[in-house]
Design an enzyme around this catalytic site. Structure first.
Site, short mmCIF file in Angstrom:
data_model
loop_
_atom_site.label_atom_id
_atom_site.label_comp_id
_atom_site.label_asym_id
_atom_site.label_seq_id
_atom_site.Cartn_x
_atom_site.Cartn_y
_atom_site.Cartn_z
N GLU A 42 10.16 47.22 60.16
CA GLU A 42 9.66 48.60 60.14
C GLU A 42 8.85 48.86 58.87
OE1 GLU A 42 14.12 48.72 59.04
OE2 GLU A 42 12.77 47.66 60.42
N ASP A 61 -3.18 55.51 48.07
CA ASP A 61 -2.46 56.79 48.12
C ASP A 61 -2.52 57.51 46.79
OD1 ASP A 61 -1.88 56.27 50.73
OD2 ASP A 61 0.29 56.11 50.49
N GLU A 68 5.40 51.56 46.95
CA GLU A 68 5.78 51.20 48.32
C GLU A 68 7.02 50.33 48.21
OE1 GLU A 68 4.37 52.70 50.62
OE2 GLU A 68 2.46 53.31 49.71
N ASP A 102 2.14 56.03 42.79
CA ASP A 102 2.78 55.85 44.09
C ASP A 102 3.41 54.46 44.13
OD1 ASP A 102 3.40 56.67 46.85
OD2 ASP A 102 2.06 55.05 47.41
N HIS A 105 0.03 52.55 54.63
CA HIS A 105 0.42 53.08 53.33
C HIS A 105 0.13 52.02 52.26
CE1 HIS A 105 2.76 56.76 54.50
NE2 HIS A 105 2.59 56.17 55.68
#
Length: 228
Positions: free
Chosen positions: A52, A155, A9, A7, A150
């Site tokens: 965000e 994850d 980010e 994963d 997250h």
């Protein structure tokens, strides 16, 4: 068979618009069993973290400022994954970002066929149903309460459990693959799974244990269960 559950980010959705990777997390599976080997790296994106994105990942500019740039960790990342199959939820997104970063470094791209997309598998198995990681955790009764933000490694660990459920449980090949590959493509015939750091809790209730003990007591002293 070696697989890497992966994963990333990022600061946003499009590397061609200036977005960058800020975290990579990966979990190694061998024969569909977690080995305990992981890869985890925070990365300085060399740009500001949008508000965000900060709210989603909890990673701010101050935290990332002293982390290595992708150019400093790219080769080590490739060495870790080797040619192993990459298990990724929404693989197109992560591979797009990873290949953009690798291209800017002049390093080899990850072949699209090296990735296995668990999002596509979930949509095929459960058409019309939600297929997000959280939705799949609910479907398979996987604990994801620690996933308040997250995080790439967390994850990946959760996705590893989801992946095993999607393909039918642990070791669907009945461990017939006897010579797993290492990250460099070499054979590692002596590999054995590592013990779990924390033993799984018993699934038997106190009532079930008591019923079993009562049953065994009626079998007599020579019964096998009485000697265990």
């Amino acid at each position: 068979m070696r697989e890497i559950v992966l994963d990333t980010e990022t600061t946003g959705f499009d590397p061609e618009s200036g977005d960058r990777i800020v975290e990579i997390g990966a979990v190694e599976l061998m024969g569909h069993v977690a080995t305990g080997e992981t890869y985890h790296q925070y990365i300085n994106p060399e740009r500001g973290m949008p508000q965000e994105a900060f709210e989603v990942h909890g990673l701010g500019d101050d935290f990332l400022r002293d982390k290595p740039k992708f150019a400093q960790i790219g080769q080590a990342f490739l060495d870790f994954i080797g040619t192993s199959k990459l298990i990724i939820h929404n693989a197109a997104f992560d591979i797009k970002f990873l290949n953009a970063e690798l291209k800017w470094m002049g390093l080899p791209q990850i072949p699209w066929e090296q990735a296995l997309d668990t999002l596509a598998i979930a949509r095929k198995r459960f058409p019309g149903s939600p297929a997000s990681l959280d939705a799949l955790c609910r479907r398979f009764n996987i604990d994801n309460t620690s996933r308040t933000l997250h995080g790439a490694l967390l994850d990946s660990e959760i996705l590893a459990e989801v992946y095993l459920e999607l393909i039918g449980g642990r070791q669907p090949d009945f461990a017939l693959s006897s010579q797993p590959e290492t990250g460099t493509g070499n054979v590692a015939p002596q590999w054995t799974p590592k013990p779990r750091p924390t033993p799984l809790p018993s699934r038997l209730t106190e009532k079930e244990n008591a019923a079993h003990a009562e049953f065994v007591s009626k079998l007599g002293g020579d019964a096998m269960w009485s000697k265990i």
